[in-house]
Motif scaffolding. Structure first.
Motif, PDB file in Angstrom:
ATOM      1  N   THR A  30       0.847  -1.192   0.000  1.00 34.99           N
ATOM      2  CA  THR A  30       0.000   0.000   0.000  1.00 34.99           C
ATOM      3  C   THR A  30       0.878   1.236   0.000  1.00 34.99           C
ATOM      4  O   THR A  30       0.549   2.253  -0.593  1.00 34.99           O
ATOM      5  CB  THR A  30      -0.912   0.004   1.251  1.00 34.99           C
ATOM      6  N   SER A  63      -3.309  12.569  12.065  1.00 34.23           N
ATOM      7  CA  SER A  63      -3.639  11.814  10.866  1.00 34.23           C
ATOM      8  C   SER A  63      -2.383  11.221  10.242  1.00 34.23           C
ATOM      9  O   SER A  63      -1.264  11.575  10.604  1.00 34.23           O
ATOM     10  CB  SER A  63      -4.350  12.719   9.847  1.00 34.23           C
ATOM     11  N   ASN A  88      -0.672  -7.721   7.854  1.00 32.45           N
ATOM     12  CA  ASN A  88      -1.877  -7.781   7.016  1.00 32.45           C
ATOM     13  C   ASN A  88      -2.769  -8.958   7.395  1.00 32.45           C
ATOM     14  O   ASN A  88      -3.087  -9.810   6.596  1.00 32.45           O
ATOM     15  CB  ASN A  88      -1.509  -7.810   5.525  1.00 32.45           C
ATOM     16  N   LYS A  92      -5.836  -6.269  10.375  1.00 34.16           N
ATOM     17  CA  LYS A  92      -4.929  -5.213   9.914  1.00 34.16           C
ATOM     18  C   LYS A  92      -4.331  -4.460  11.106  1.00 34.16           C
ATOM     19  O   LYS A  92      -4.551  -3.273  11.312  1.00 34.16           O
ATOM     20  CB  LYS A  92      -5.643  -4.247   8.980  1.00 34.16           C
ATOM     21  N   ASP A 112      -5.330   7.711  15.861  1.00 31.77           N
ATOM     22  CA  ASP A 112      -6.574   7.929  15.133  1.00 31.77           C
ATOM     23  C   ASP A 112      -6.329   7.869  13.631  1.00 31.77           C
ATOM     24  O   ASP A 112      -7.142   7.337  12.874  1.00 31.77           O
ATOM     25  CB  ASP A 112      -7.181   9.284  15.501  1.00 31.77           C
ATOM     26  N   LYS A 115      -5.946   4.334  12.201  1.00 33.50           N
ATOM     27  CA  LYS A 115      -7.242   3.668  12.079  1.00 33.50           C
ATOM     28  C   LYS A 115      -8.080   4.314  10.968  1.00 33.50           C
ATOM     29  O   LYS A 115      -8.654   3.635  10.110  1.00 33.50           O
ATOM     30  CB  LYS A 115      -7.977   3.742  13.413  1.00 33.50           C
ATOM     31  N   LYS A 116      -8.135   5.644  10.973  1.00 36.77           N
ATOM     32  CA  LYS A 116      -9.008   6.375  10.066  1.00 36.77           C
ATOM     33  C   LYS A 116      -8.494   6.369   8.629  1.00 36.77           C
ATOM     34  O   LYS A 116      -9.253   6.129   7.683  1.00 36.77           O
ATOM     35  CB  LYS A 116      -9.152   7.823  10.558  1.00 36.77           C
ATOM     36  N   ASP A 117      -7.191   6.624   8.444  1.00 37.52           N
ATOM     37  CA  ASP A 117      -6.642   6.815   7.100  1.00 37.52           C
ATOM     38  C   ASP A 117      -6.111   5.537   6.483  1.00 37.52           C
ATOM     39  O   ASP A 117      -6.157   5.372   5.263  1.00 37.52           O
ATOM     40  CB  ASP A 117      -5.535   7.871   7.134  1.00 37.52           C
ATOM     41  N   LEU A 118      -5.573   4.628   7.298  1.00 39.62           N
ATOM     42  CA  LEU A 118      -4.994   3.396   6.755  1.00 39.62           C
ATOM     43  C   LEU A 118      -5.753   2.147   7.190  1.00 39.62           C
ATOM     44  O   LEU A 118      -5.433   1.043   6.747  1.00 39.62           O
ATOM     45  CB  LEU A 118      -3.523   3.281   7.177  1.00 39.62           C
ATOM     46  N   ASN A 119      -6.709   2.328   8.092  1.00 41.82           N
ATOM     47  CA  ASN A 119      -7.519   1.207   8.567  1.00 41.82           C
ATOM     48  C   ASN A 119      -6.696   0.130   9.272  1.00 41.82           C
ATOM     49  O   ASN A 119      -6.964  -1.061   9.167  1.00 41.82           O
ATOM     50  CB  ASN A 119      -8.320   0.583   7.416  1.00 41.82           C
ATOM     51  N   PHE A 120      -5.645   0.569   9.974  1.00 42.37           N
ATOM     52  CA  PHE A 120      -4.848  -0.337  10.805  1.00 42.37           C
ATOM     53  C   PHE A 120      -5.086   0.007  12.267  1.00 42.37           C
ATOM     54  O   PHE A 120      -5.066   1.176  12.656  1.00 42.37           O
ATOM     55  CB  PHE A 120      -3.351  -0.201  10.496  1.00 42.37           C
ATOM     56  N   SER A 121      -5.288  -1.004  13.090  1.00 38.70           N
ATOM     57  CA  SER A 121      -5.530  -0.785  14.516  1.00 38.70           C
ATOM     58  C   SER A 121      -4.229  -0.901  15.297  1.00 38.70           C
ATOM     59  O   SER A 121      -3.595  -1.958  15.290  1.00 38.70           O
ATOM     60  CB  SER A 121      -6.538  -1.818  15.046  1.00 38.70           C
TER      61      SER A 121
END
Length: 431
Positions: A30, A63, A88, A92, A112, A115-121
């Motif tokens: 990515t 971000s 992966n 994620k 944040d 989680k918000k921009d890359l969807n990784f926790s």
């Protein structure tokens, strides 16, 4: 650390049944997550050619963005691989090191965004294996965790759970971090830095330049310039010989062990001339050659004494050699304090799959060519440079046009801190 101190249950959510796991050898990405502004700028300049997006923390807006940013703590977060590991899995997750105060600030601000921009926790690991010490590779349908010797900080069963790996393969150390000496590609191919090949390649360079002089009947200033390069290469080979005798990782011997372990584990190790570092202390080449020769003669004398005298004398001499070569007692022999410097390291690289399925390879600039006075004109005439030597060695696996070198300024910064571009970028895999 005892096994009972680990909380196995907290890692249950990281387990994956995802069958399309690509491994952490060369694969589609990515993008790259970078925590240093200089690195972010250098990698973004290459983006149009590499097709790799660069993500960096924007602390003010909490971000993760494909844009430049400003950190206030200088180089405190230079090595992104040490701090964050993107996994992966279906979840994620991103494992992170929460042991540094400034890092805590950055991760809180970026949590944040991850989680918000890359969807990784974000997921705090206990503890975190620094990224330069392991690779996750796909090997005949199974997932291997290649990990540096003495860096296995988890019990094996927990390591398999965390990294969703089928096998753990321990690789002997040839350098401080594993990614300074090996680089997995794809299809089981693994590049292995072999200093013996570096020496042989440099000697071959001398031969190439001599043949060019003879074939073209070169005279005058041009001949002087080429003979100067030959002398510089010869001096570098001598310096490398000195360094190799006393390198604590014993790369001469260890490369054979690395090759055997990789072969026994089903990989294809490919020895290449990719790493050059040496002991150094003085500025002028004439003084340097004199001191290196004196150092070599003194050490050889001590070694001969060690072979021929009594056991007691051998023990004393061996201890003296150890002190002279591994500690700061170099000044007793040379009159100077020796340090280790990188000039080239092409093995420390970001290897990935491009959209056309070919391998892209982002690595460090060559600093050694400038030291040797090899200009682009000399390279074109003679066909030799240490950069070209590397490109030719990986030609069966990586196309020349898909090898990208970061700029010299950044490379100097990375080498000064004894790392490279792979250490400075955490790879974000495609699920």
């Amino acid at each position: 650390m005892e096994i009972k101190k680990y909380n196995y249950n907290r890692y249950n959510g990281l387990q994956s049944t995802l069958p399309s796991f690509k491994g952490y050898d060369a694969r589609k990405l990515t993008g790259l997550f970078v925590t240093d502004k200089t690195c972010a700028e250098a990698l973004k300049k290459l983006s149009a050619r590499t097709d790799i997006d660069i993500f960096a923390p924007n602390i003010a807006s909490k971000s993760i963005k494909k844009e430049f940013y400003q950190l206030t703590a200088g180089n405190k977060l230079l090595w992104a691989q040490d701090y964050l590991t993107f996994l992966n899995y279906q979840a994620k997750a991103v494992l992170f090191d929460n042991s540094r105060d400034f890092l805590k600030r950055v991760l809180r601000a970026c949590g944040d965004g991850l989680k918000k921009d890359l969807n990784f926790s974000p997921f705090k690991s206990e503890p975190h294996i620094r990224g330069g010490n392991f690779f996750i590779c796909l090997n005949k349908g199974k997932k291997d965790l290649l990990i540096s010797e003495n860096r296995q900080i988890y019990p094996e069963d927990l390591a398999k759970k965390i990294f969703n790996a089928d096998n753990i393969i321990t690789v002997p150390k040839m350098d401080y971090h594993l990614d300074l000496c090996i680089r997995p590609l794809d299809n089981g191919n693994v590049l292995v830095s072999d200093i013996n090949m570096t020496k042989a390649g440099m000697q071959n360079g001398i031969d190439k330049i001599k043949k060019y002089i003879e074939k073209n009947n070169v005279t005058g200033k041009e001949k002087e310039e080429l003979e100067n390069v030959i002398n510089n290469i010869d001096l570098m080979i001598q310096k490398l010989d000195i360094t190799l005798q006393f390198d604590k990782y014993k790369p001469h011997e260890t490369v054979n062990k690395v090759e055997k372990i990789l072969k026994d584990s089903g990989y294809n190790p490919i020895r290449i001339p990719a790493n050059y570092h040496y002991l150094d202390a003085v500025k002028t080449k004439e003084k340097e050659r004199e001191q290196l020769n004196n150092f070599q003669n003194n050490i050889n004398t001590l070694k001969n004494m060690s072979k021929n005298d009594s056991a007691h004398v051998r023990a004393v001499v061996d201890k003296f050699i150890e002190l002279e070569t591994f500690k700061k007692d170099h000044d007793k022999t040379l009159g100077v304090e020796m340090e280790s410097f990188y000039e080239n390291n092409f093995i420390n690289a970001i290897a990935y799959k491009k959209n056309d399925g070919k391998i892209g390879y982002i690595t460090n600039a060559s600093l050694l060519d400038k030291t040797l006075d090899i200009t682009p004109e000399i390279e074109q005439k003679t066909g030799f440079s240490t950069k070209n030597m590397f490109i030719e060695s990986v030609a069966p696996y990586i196309d020349k046009e898909n090898i990208y070198f970061v700029d010299e300024k950044l490379t100097q910064k990375l080498f000064k801190n004894m790392g490279g571009i792979h250490c400075a970028a955490s790879e974000i895999p495609v699920v």
